[in-house]
Design an enzyme around this catalytic site. Sequence first.
Site, mmCIF file in Angstrom:
data_model
loop_
_atom_site.group_PDB
_atom_site.id
_atom_site.type_symbol
_atom_site.label_atom_id
_atom_site.label_comp_id
_atom_site.label_asym_id
_atom_site.label_seq_id
_atom_site.Cartn_x
_atom_site.Cartn_y
_atom_site.Cartn_z
ATOM 1 N N HIS A 141 -18.934 9.078 66.640
ATOM 2 C CA HIS A 141 -17.953 9.612 65.993
ATOM 3 C C HIS A 141 -17.533 9.460 65.076
ATOM 4 O O HIS A 141 -15.784 10.539 65.009
ATOM 5 C CB HIS A 141 -17.950 7.439 65.677
ATOM 6 C CG HIS A 141 -16.769 7.453 65.010
ATOM 7 N ND1 HIS A 141 -15.681 5.901 65.891
ATOM 8 C CD2 HIS A 141 -15.768 7.686 64.250
ATOM 9 C CE1 HIS A 141 -14.826 5.813 65.542
ATOM 10 N NE2 HIS A 141 -14.724 6.675 64.301
ATOM 11 N N GLU A 142 -18.056 9.932 63.860
ATOM 12 C CA GLU A 142 -17.703 10.721 62.696
ATOM 13 C C GLU A 142 -17.511 12.459 62.807
ATOM 14 O O GLU A 142 -16.665 12.935 62.165
ATOM 15 C CB GLU A 142 -18.493 10.567 61.636
ATOM 16 C CG GLU A 142 -18.607 9.108 60.944
ATOM 17 C CD GLU A 142 -16.538 8.213 60.789
ATOM 18 O OE1 GLU A 142 -15.852 9.532 60.863
ATOM 19 O OE2 GLU A 142 -16.534 7.070 61.196
ATOM 20 N N HIS A 154 -14.231 13.188 64.833
ATOM 21 C CA HIS A 154 -13.416 13.328 63.305
ATOM 22 C C HIS A 154 -13.326 14.710 63.194
ATOM 23 O O HIS A 154 -12.446 15.460 62.621
ATOM 24 C CB HIS A 154 -13.127 12.152 62.168
ATOM 25 C CG HIS A 154 -12.765 10.773 63.078
ATOM 26 N ND1 HIS A 154 -12.027 10.401 63.792
ATOM 27 C CD2 HIS A 154 -13.351 9.340 62.501
ATOM 28 C CE1 HIS A 154 -11.680 9.603 63.702
ATOM 29 N NE2 HIS A 154 -12.938 8.875 62.870
#
Length: 315
Positions: free
Chosen positions: A232-233, A236
């Site tokens: 997920h990170e 980003h």
Amino acid sequence: MKLLAAAALIAALVPALPSGPPPAAASPATARADDCAHAEARLRPGAHGREHNDLTPAEAATVEQRLNRILDDLGLSPADGTDSRPAAGELRTAQQISIPVYFHVLHNGARGNVSTAAVKRQISTLNASYGGLNGGADTRISFELRDVSRTDNAAWFSDPERYERTYKPRLRKGGKGTLNLYSTYIGGDLLGWSTFPWKYKSEPKMDGVTIHYGSMPGGYIENFNKGFSATHEVGHWLGLYHTFQDGCGGEGDRVSDTPAERDPTNGCPTGKDTCPSPGDDPVHNYMDYSYDTCMTSFTAGQGVRMHKVWQAYRR
């Protein structure tokens, strides 16, 4: 700046990594910076930060205008999914991106000192996620572990947000296309955070991804221990927003094949449709807040966006 949720840690966790009670907050050696370098985060469901820790619609609009001007200068189409070519076809012809990774283990003695084998499992999870091996699109992005550093520092480990501007400049390696991934203990409901690629130019030493060591594959955080907080990170870090960016209005996450979503997902519902526009909420997408057991995929459009952002900011 991201705001931390006030809810307490999930109780009665059964540790699979080094155990023991959560460390007490360290006394500050330096004041916490007001202009936090990290802008995006993953929270456990039920926690509420500022706009779910997303950019405001106005902030996102400004970022997109600048990004698309750069892409236009490079002769590339916008990153918002408006290209007439099908995303799947465009992604299949995209050049493979191989990202070198420096993994930094912050620990307090045995606590948090994850093994090199655990680090390699996390890199394998990233490669499976971005390679489409769990479902969804093969984004044609892969990760290569270059080195593992270990820093035994109780203060940095216990309060990584407070000391972020101390440890990152000392530990970070490589340039704008190098992923620096930090594992540590993070209090509250926060599972990790990341910097955006468009922040690299102004603060290169702060660039990178921080994850809770208990969220790594086989970690002790129930429902969030398959390693997808890093997935997920890193999304980003490669320029993706949350699937619920802008809610049901605005321009959403700027990816045409992820349906609009009003709120982040809690758990792993069998069905969820919070916006009147076509399509159910993308509860299985890595950029939602679902349980790790629920997450399976990126879309082709997200893959295309990551490649275009890479050309703009990390190539």
